[in-house]
Design a protein around this motif. Structure first.
Motif, PDB file in Angstrom:
ATOM      1  N   PRO A 132       3.799   3.936  15.776  1.00 45.36           N
ATOM      2  CA  PRO A 132       4.966   4.829  15.744  1.00 45.36           C
ATOM      3  C   PRO A 132       5.224   5.365  14.335  1.00 45.36           C
ATOM      4  O   PRO A 132       5.277   4.588  13.376  1.00 45.36           O
ATOM      5  CB  PRO A 132       6.101   3.923  16.226  1.00 45.36           C
ATOM      6  CG  PRO A 132       5.422   2.913  17.096  1.00 45.36           C
ATOM      7  CD  PRO A 132       4.087   2.669  16.466  1.00 45.36           C
ATOM      8  N   THR A 134       7.105   5.986  11.712  1.00 48.84           N
ATOM      9  CA  THR A 134       8.367   5.765  11.017  1.00 48.84           C
ATOM     10  C   THR A 134       8.309   6.359   9.611  1.00 48.84           C
ATOM     11  O   THR A 134       7.241   6.731   9.112  1.00 48.84           O
ATOM     12  CB  THR A 134       8.665   4.267  10.909  1.00 48.84           C
ATOM     13  OG1 THR A 134       7.634   3.660  10.106  1.00 48.84           O
ATOM     14  CG2 THR A 134       8.682   3.609  12.279  1.00 48.84           C
ATOM     15  N   THR A 135       9.471   6.425   8.957  1.00 44.19           N
ATOM     16  CA  THR A 135       9.526   6.903   7.578  1.00 44.19           C
ATOM     17  C   THR A 135       8.682   6.013   6.667  1.00 44.19           C
ATOM     18  O   THR A 135       8.014   6.491   5.742  1.00 44.19           O
ATOM     19  CB  THR A 135      10.992   6.919   7.090  1.00 44.19           C
ATOM     20  OG1 THR A 135      11.760   7.728   7.969  1.00 44.19           O
ATOM     21  CG2 THR A 135      11.075   7.473   5.670  1.00 44.19           C
ATOM     22  N   GLN A 136       8.659   4.710   6.938  1.00 42.49           N
ATOM     23  CA  GLN A 136       7.868   3.772   6.135  1.00 42.49           C
ATOM     24  C   GLN A 136       6.372   4.091   6.253  1.00 42.49           C
ATOM     25  O   GLN A 136       5.653   4.134   5.243  1.00 42.49           O
ATOM     26  CB  GLN A 136       8.135   2.335   6.596  1.00 42.49           C
ATOM     27  CG  GLN A 136       7.319   1.313   5.840  1.00 42.49           C
ATOM     28  CD  GLN A 136       7.517  -0.095   6.371  1.00 42.49           C
ATOM     29  OE1 GLN A 136       7.301  -1.067   5.652  1.00 42.49           O
ATOM     30  NE2 GLN A 136       7.924  -0.229   7.628  1.00 42.49           N
TER      31      GLN A 136
END
Length: 340
Positions: A132, A134-136
């Motif tokens: 997924p 994510t920003t990370q």
């Protein structure tokens, strides 16, 4: 046969199957005089098998020669080259060698080039799972894709991304419900892995960088290795080294490679696992970055192999680097980049 540019098939009935005939680039019939064939059989059966001359000759006349005349000799019609005197015919052997070299130059070893062009316009297959976004995850991709990042930072963020990738991949293994008693003596309904044997197999050298992340997540995982490298003269993958558990057919295998561009090396590694009797559905391919062409090539050849990555890039250039990609991952990780 892995990585072979020439495959030689030998057998007295090799021309009997039309499907095999159609696959052959050159068909050679080695013809030997009937007197020599009989002399060889007499020597072998009498000296090595302890038979008497009368029995050998009777068998030869009753079975061996008639079967040769009925089945073998007629197949000469399919041969492109008929070589008399067998291995003693050095002129014929030299001509065959020259023809093989010519065939190789004509074909040009373009297997990988074909792979990257076949499936580009199709949607990603259902066997492809992407971490997924994510920003990370996006942030770590920003770091490892930056050509100006230091090697220490490249390794640091690559390892973080590997750990997340492996943890995500583990979620696709089978789990079962299990109740445990907590410290306050309350029952908690949890889950545990429902498979005892898991083996990580790294495609050297870049895939080896993912081994530690796997060992950090799975305590008792076994590790195997497959060394596949690109031949600089042909740009094709070749197998150099193989070390797998003897009972690997009983394991679920997590196959690891840092990047998958054309998919040629990963396909070779999967083929090796299948030849060691690992069921296709028990193979999971994990890679930090994949290209669309590699994903489709692998899915088409091995539809039951689950592929897991952190991102899929759209293109591969003529040097088989993923675009926008991360360059040569192994060179950047191990500090072996060439700046000439």
């Amino acid at each position: 046969m892995y990585g072979a540019n020439v495959i030689i098939c030998d057998g007295i009935l090799i021309f009997a199957n039309k499907q095999l005939l159609d696959m052959m680039d050159m068909k050679v019939f080695i013809d030997t005089d009937s007197d020599i064939r009989l002399a060889r059989r007499l020597k072998r059966d009498i000296l090595e098998r302890g038979r008497d001359m009368e029995g050998v000759i009777k068998q030869y006349n009753q079975f061996v020669k008639p079967m040769f005349d009925f089945y073998i000799q007629p197949s000469m019609v399919h041969a492109d080259i008929i070589v008399p005197r067998g291995g003693e015919n050095k002129v014929a052997i030299d001509l065959i060698v020259q023809h093989v070299h010519t065939q190789l130059q004509t074909k040009g070893f373009k297997f990988r080039s074909k792979l990257v062009k076949i499936f580009n316009d199709q949607p990603l297959p259902s066997s492809m799972q992407i971490l997924p976004p994510t920003t990370q995850i996006r942030g770590m991709h920003t770091f490892i894709r930056d050509k100006d990042i230091s090697r220490d930072e490249f390794i640091f963020y690559s390892k973080r991304l590997m750990r997340l990738l492996i943890e995500y991949a583990i979620s696709f293994l089978p789990f079962k419900m299990q109740n445990v008693e907590t410290v306050p003596s309350v029952v908690f309904s949890g889950k545990v892995l429902n498979c005892d044997k898991i083996c990580g197999v790294s495609i050297l050298r870049a895939g080896e960088t993912m081994e530690q992340a796997l060992c950090d997540v799975l305590k008792n995982v076994r590790i195997g290795k497959i060394l596949i490298q690109t031949n600089p003269a042909t740009n094709e993958p070749e197998l150099y080294y193989l070390r797998l558990p003897k009972d690997i057919k009983d394991y679920r295998v997590i196959l690891m490679d840092a990047t998958v561009a054309s998919g040629a090396a990963a396909m070779m590694a999967i083929r090796i696992l299948l030849d060691h009797e690992v069921p296709e559905e028990n193979i999971m391919l994990c890679s930090l970055l994949m290209a669309v062409s590699g994903v489709h090539s692998i899915a088409y050849a091995f539809p039951r192999v689950l592929m897991i990555t952190t991102e899929v890039d759209p293109e591969v250039n003529d040097k088989f680097y993923i675009l926008p990609g991360i360059g040569n991952y192994g060179d950047r990780y191990f500090g072996t980049e060439s700046y000439d």
